[in-house]
Structures are given as structure tokens and as C-alpha cells.
Design a protein around this motif. Sequence first.
Motif, PDB file in Angstrom:
ATOM      1  N   ASN A  61     120.493  57.930  58.149  1.00  0.00           N
ATOM      2  CA  ASN A  61     120.786  58.034  56.725  1.00  0.00           C
ATOM      3  C   ASN A  61     119.548  58.354  55.888  1.00  0.00           C
ATOM      4  O   ASN A  61     119.628  58.432  54.657  1.00  0.00           O
ATOM      5  N   HIS A  62     118.405  58.487  56.560  1.00  0.00           N
ATOM      6  CA  HIS A  62     117.169  58.899  55.897  1.00  0.00           C
ATOM      7  C   HIS A  62     116.775  57.957  54.761  1.00  0.00           C
ATOM      8  O   HIS A  62     116.497  58.394  53.637  1.00  0.00           O
ATOM      9  N   VAL A 108     112.003  45.350  56.801  1.00  0.00           N
ATOM     10  CA  VAL A 108     112.277  46.725  56.404  1.00  0.00           C
ATOM     11  C   VAL A 108     112.286  47.607  57.648  1.00  0.00           C
ATOM     12  O   VAL A 108     111.337  47.581  58.431  1.00  0.00           O
ATOM     13  N   VAL A 109     113.364  48.352  57.850  1.00  0.00           N
ATOM     14  CA  VAL A 109     113.449  49.264  58.995  1.00  0.00           C
ATOM     15  C   VAL A 109     113.885  50.639  58.494  1.00  0.00           C
ATOM     16  O   VAL A 109     114.570  50.753  57.469  1.00  0.00           O
ATOM     17  N   TRP A 110     113.472  51.656  59.216  1.00  0.00           N
ATOM     18  CA  TRP A 110     113.831  53.020  58.854  1.00  0.00           C
ATOM     19  C   TRP A 110     115.141  53.403  59.517  1.00  0.00           C
ATOM     20  O   TRP A 110     115.302  53.278  60.741  1.00  0.00           O
ATOM     21  N   VAL A 151     116.313  47.496  53.694  1.00  0.00           N
ATOM     22  CA  VAL A 151     115.670  46.199  53.478  1.00  0.00           C
ATOM     23  C   VAL A 151     116.575  45.120  54.082  1.00  0.00           C
ATOM     24  O   VAL A 151     117.424  44.542  53.410  1.00  0.00           O
ATOM     25  N   GLN A 152     116.363  44.880  55.386  1.00  0.00           N
ATOM     26  CA  GLN A 152     117.197  43.900  56.081  1.00  0.00           C
ATOM     27  C   GLN A 152     116.937  42.483  55.579  1.00  0.00           C
ATOM     28  O   GLN A 152     117.789  41.604  55.715  1.00  0.00           O
TER      29      GLN A 152
END
Length: 199
Positions: free
Chosen positions: A165-166, A159-161, A170-171
Motif C-alpha cells: 500500500n506504499h 512502525v512498519v513499511w 503505525v502499529q
Amino acid sequence: MTLSRSWLWLCGLHGAASLLLWWTGLNAASPLVWRTPDWTLHPWTLWTSAWVHLNPPHLVSNLLALGGVAAAGWVLRPDARCTLAWLLAWPLTQVSLLWWPQVSYAVGLSGLMHAGTLLLAVQIALDRIPIRGSRFWGGLLIWGVLTKVVLERGWSQPVVWDAGNHLSVVQAAHVTGAFWGVVLGLLLAALPGSRRSVH
């Protein structure tokens, strides 16, 4: 095997359902979101969560990807067994996220789009869909998608922020989608009656 429009119908379902849920709003769509703590109490979320999107960029980017997969389906016209394999990848892509405790929920079509793209790519590369230069184009598509997945390193960064795109991406869903796309693509190609390409 005969050509089928089932792939296009499934793409249409994904697009229409995503737009409908966006129109109803996130509050109404909340019961359709797959969440790791209680998904067994709400098993339908293995399917419906793919149609939920968090903001306009999330929706638009996934619909653009869906448009690409639909366009490929229009040109290649994969058979009904290919569509059934993609249907199977749908819940498998979602439930496989349980491997990562960091993933508490997952929404959107991106994992499913990775699965569908690689499912088609494997069929092309193994000469199961009749186009010229199938092995080259299928191999190139496989290489492109897998390179993206490897560069993202979703297995170690599930999971990266995304500040632009705010939203949290979920990679890991890209990893599970790619995995099931390849596995089911290979299984499908091994079935009796898979058609060969015409060169």
C-alpha cells in the motif's frame, strides 16, 4: 440504561470527516496531522489526525473497518456512556504514542477502530449489551483483536513499511487503541447502572 444512536452519529462523523479531508487533499489536511515534535502547539490534532489518510488503500481499508464498527453499533445500539468512553479513547490512543520515539506522526482511523471494537467487545463479554451468547461472542471478538495485535508486535515494531500500500503503518496505534478499548470498557462496565444482557 437506554439505547442510543450516539455511536452511529460518531461513526458518521468519522466517515464524513475522513472523506471531506481526502477530498481537500493532503496539503490542506497537513495542519491537522498529529506530530510528536509540536503536537502541544496544535492540540486539536489529537482528534483531527484520525481523519487524515495517505492514499486510497489507506482510506478504503479504514472506512471498511469503520463500516464494521458502525454495523455493530446498529445491531447492538450501545448506550451513550459507551459512546462517551469511545470519545475519551480518541485522544488517549493518539497521545499514548509518545511512548515510542520512533513514531514521529500518526494518521488514520485504525487505532481508534481497535479501541472502539474492543470497547464493544468488553461490554458484550461482560453482559452489558443484551445479546444471546454474549460472553462467547464478546470473548471471541476480544481474542480475535488481541491476537492480531500480538502477532503484529506493535510494541516492538511500532512502525512498519507496507510495500503493498506504499505507506508506513503505525502499529503502535493498534496497541494503544486496543489498550484503551479494554481499559475503558472495563471501567465502563464497572459503573453503576450498566445494563445486563437478557438470555
